[in-house]
Enzyme design. Structure first.
Site, PDB file in Angstrom:
ATOM      1  N   ARG A  14      -1.175  -8.324  -1.393  1.00  0.00           N
ATOM      2  CA  ARG A  14      -0.076  -8.648  -2.205  1.00  0.00           C
ATOM      3  C   ARG A  14      -0.429  -9.238  -3.593  1.00  0.00           C
ATOM      4  O   ARG A  14       0.004  -8.592  -4.719  1.00  0.00           O
ATOM      5  CB  ARG A  14       0.749  -9.729  -1.593  1.00  0.00           C
ATOM      6  CG  ARG A  14       2.070 -10.050  -1.788  1.00  0.00           C
ATOM      7  CD  ARG A  14       2.483 -10.840  -3.135  1.00  0.00           C
ATOM      8  NE  ARG A  14       1.749 -12.042  -3.074  1.00  0.00           N
ATOM      9  CZ  ARG A  14       1.727 -13.135  -3.817  1.00  0.00           C
ATOM     10  NH1 ARG A  14       2.118 -12.784  -5.283  1.00  0.00           N
ATOM     11  NH2 ARG A  14       1.162 -14.142  -3.790  1.00  0.00           N
ATOM     12  N   ASP A  15      -0.801 -10.413  -3.919  1.00  0.00           N
ATOM     13  CA  ASP A  15      -1.255 -10.889  -5.110  1.00  0.00           C
ATOM     14  C   ASP A  15      -2.005 -10.195  -6.115  1.00  0.00           C
ATOM     15  O   ASP A  15      -1.898  -9.871  -7.020  1.00  0.00           O
ATOM     16  CB  ASP A  15      -1.658 -12.302  -4.850  1.00  0.00           C
ATOM     17  CG  ASP A  15      -1.710 -13.287  -6.149  1.00  0.00           C
ATOM     18  OD1 ASP A  15      -0.804 -12.569  -7.192  1.00  0.00           O
ATOM     19  OD2 ASP A  15      -2.031 -14.227  -6.107  1.00  0.00           O
ATOM     20  N   HIS A 211      -3.086 -22.224  -2.850  1.00  0.00           N
ATOM     21  CA  HIS A 211      -3.324 -20.972  -3.278  1.00  0.00           C
ATOM     22  C   HIS A 211      -3.948 -21.092  -4.836  1.00  0.00           C
ATOM     23  O   HIS A 211      -3.150 -21.440  -5.667  1.00  0.00           O
ATOM     24  CB  HIS A 211      -1.981 -20.402  -3.583  1.00  0.00           C
ATOM     25  CG  HIS A 211      -1.774 -18.665  -4.122  1.00  0.00           C
ATOM     26  ND1 HIS A 211      -1.894 -17.712  -3.479  1.00  0.00           N
ATOM     27  CD2 HIS A 211      -1.907 -18.494  -5.411  1.00  0.00           C
ATOM     28  CE1 HIS A 211      -1.991 -16.571  -4.215  1.00  0.00           C
ATOM     29  NE2 HIS A 211      -1.859 -17.030  -5.616  1.00  0.00           N
ATOM     30  N   HIS A 213      -6.452 -19.589  -7.904  1.00  0.00           N
ATOM     31  CA  HIS A 213      -6.912 -18.405  -8.917  1.00  0.00           C
ATOM     32  C   HIS A 213      -8.386 -18.952  -9.477  1.00  0.00           C
ATOM     33  O   HIS A 213      -8.375 -20.246  -9.628  1.00  0.00           O
ATOM     34  CB  HIS A 213      -6.004 -18.181  -9.978  1.00  0.00           C
ATOM     35  CG  HIS A 213      -4.895 -17.285  -9.519  1.00  0.00           C
ATOM     36  ND1 HIS A 213      -4.586 -15.995  -9.869  1.00  0.00           N
ATOM     37  CD2 HIS A 213      -3.865 -17.672  -8.486  1.00  0.00           C
ATOM     38  CE1 HIS A 213      -3.874 -15.501  -9.088  1.00  0.00           C
ATOM     39  NE2 HIS A 213      -3.144 -16.292  -8.286  1.00  0.00           N
ATOM     40  N   CYS A 244      -5.550 -11.691 -14.116  1.00  0.00           N
ATOM     41  CA  CYS A 244      -4.608 -12.645 -14.543  1.00  0.00           C
ATOM     42  C   CYS A 244      -3.711 -12.438 -15.654  1.00  0.00           C
ATOM     43  O   CYS A 244      -4.065 -11.939 -16.590  1.00  0.00           O
ATOM     44  CB  CYS A 244      -5.122 -13.945 -14.804  1.00  0.00           C
ATOM     45  SG  CYS A 244      -3.922 -15.518 -15.306  1.00  0.00           S
ATOM     46  N   ASN A 253      -7.346 -14.236  -7.936  1.00  0.00           N
ATOM     47  CA  ASN A 253      -7.575 -15.320  -6.779  1.00  0.00           C
ATOM     48  C   ASN A 253      -9.058 -15.552  -6.620  1.00  0.00           C
ATOM     49  O   ASN A 253     -10.026 -14.812  -7.122  1.00  0.00           O
ATOM     50  CB  ASN A 253      -7.043 -14.751  -5.535  1.00  0.00           C
ATOM     51  CG  ASN A 253      -5.418 -14.328  -5.612  1.00  0.00           C
ATOM     52  OD1 ASN A 253      -5.138 -13.194  -5.759  1.00  0.00           O
ATOM     53  ND2 ASN A 253      -4.581 -15.517  -5.500  1.00  0.00           N
TER      54      ASN A 253
HETATM   55 ZN    ZN Z   1      -1.407 -16.023  -7.187  1.00  0.00          ZN
END
Ligand code: ZN
Length: 310
Positions: A14-15, A211, A213, A244, A253
């Site tokens: 997803r991310d 969560h 990064h 990012c 992440n």
């Molecule tokens: Zn994220």
């Protein structure tokens, strides 16, 4: 340190994928999820129920959820931007729904075109949808406090505002809240401070995950602090996939492989076979040949004599 069960939640599908241009095929996504689950990963955020025209990369989320549900024991998590997305996620059979609420209202308006009150109204609607499901199959509903470590538009967000929004998400009917370092601004002291602040408002049981990064290289230091504060769910992405949007060239992440290496080395139990996990990178390498993959453990290999705690 005593052995403790830590849930590593893989968010790459997803991310990671949502922030890269090349589209990963549905077949490759399924192969990726299958291989991570086979390596022992117990929770995977497999997609996001956003309109396909806004995010073509994740247009196949319903199909991916249906596939992931066939893997025994796997918690199938998805992101939902609103009640409409939650309806689709519940219909597809997702086990866990995460609604992001940007604690920076400027960011919320810029990204979701919604004020805090509007996002909280969606949270209430989602909670009602979730509660209408039979208890045995009811998904878990998390409200994620995003940009909580700072926003690229507003900078630092006042504690009182964060506390108020955490409380409001729980009042709207979330099962728990999470902390999300959307912008890569977190440092260990801030991690400790925010965990204490938010737990002070929602209680210990309603904040278990974070969560992170690795935008500025502090990802694992932040993860360690979260562990020491008692959090038990850590998001990570295979190969740090994703980058990012706010820092060109930076990784995404925290890297799943490095996180699992740190946890297992420290005596925590993740249930993940790191050898098998490292091999999953090959699927990304073959199917996303232009995307950089990050991680120190994959490059260096495992230390002599190191073995998984299985
Ligand atoms: Zn994220």
């Amino acid at each position: 340190m005593a052995s403790q069960d830590i849930l590593v939640s893989e968010v790459g599908p997803r991310d990671g994928l949502q922030s890269i241009k090349p589209i990963l095929s549905t077949a490759a996504k399924k192969a990726w999820i299958d291989a991570e689950a086979a390596a022992g990963v117990r929770e995977i955020e497999v997609g996001s129920f956003v309109p396909a025209k806004l995010l073509p990369q994740l247009a196949d989320t319903a199909e991916i959820v249906a596939h992931a549900r066939t893997i025994p024991g796997l918690i199938v998590a998805v992101l939902v931007p609103n009640a409409k997305g939650a309806e689709a996620a519940i219909a597809a059979g997702a086990h866990k729904l995460t609604l992001p609420l940007s604690v920076s209202e400027t960011h919320s308006l810029a990204n979701l075109r919604r004020t805090h009150e509007q996002v909280l109204a969606e949270a209430k609607q989602i909670a009602d949808l979730v509660k209408a499901e039979p208890e045995e199959t009811r998904p878990h509903f998390e409200g994620s406090l995003s940009t909580v470590f700072g926003c690229t538009l507003e900078g630092a967000i006042p504690d009182a505002q964060i506390a108020r929004l955490a409380e409001a998400l729980m009042a709207a009917g979330c099962d728990e809240v999470g902390l999300s370092d959307t912008t890569g601004y977190a440092d260990p002291r801030a991690v400790k401070h925010l965990i204490q602040l938010v737990r002070g408002v929602v209680g210990e049981k309603a904040l278990t995950g974070i969560h992170l990064h690795n935008t500025r290289g502090l990802g694992l230091a932040n993860a360690l602090m979260a562990l020491e504060c008692g959090l038990t769910t850590l998001d990570a992405s295979l190969g740090g996939l994703g980058g990012c949007p706010f820092a060109p060239g930076a990784s995404g992440n925290i890297v799943t492989e490095d996180l699992v290496f740190m946890l297992e080395s420290m005596g925590y139990s993740t249930g993940i076979d790191i050898g098998k996990l490292l091999a999953v990178r090959q699927i990304l390498r073959e199917n996303l040949p232009t995307e950089p993959l990050y991680g120190f453990t994959p490059d260096a290999g495992l230390p002599l004599g190191w073995r998984t705690a299985q």
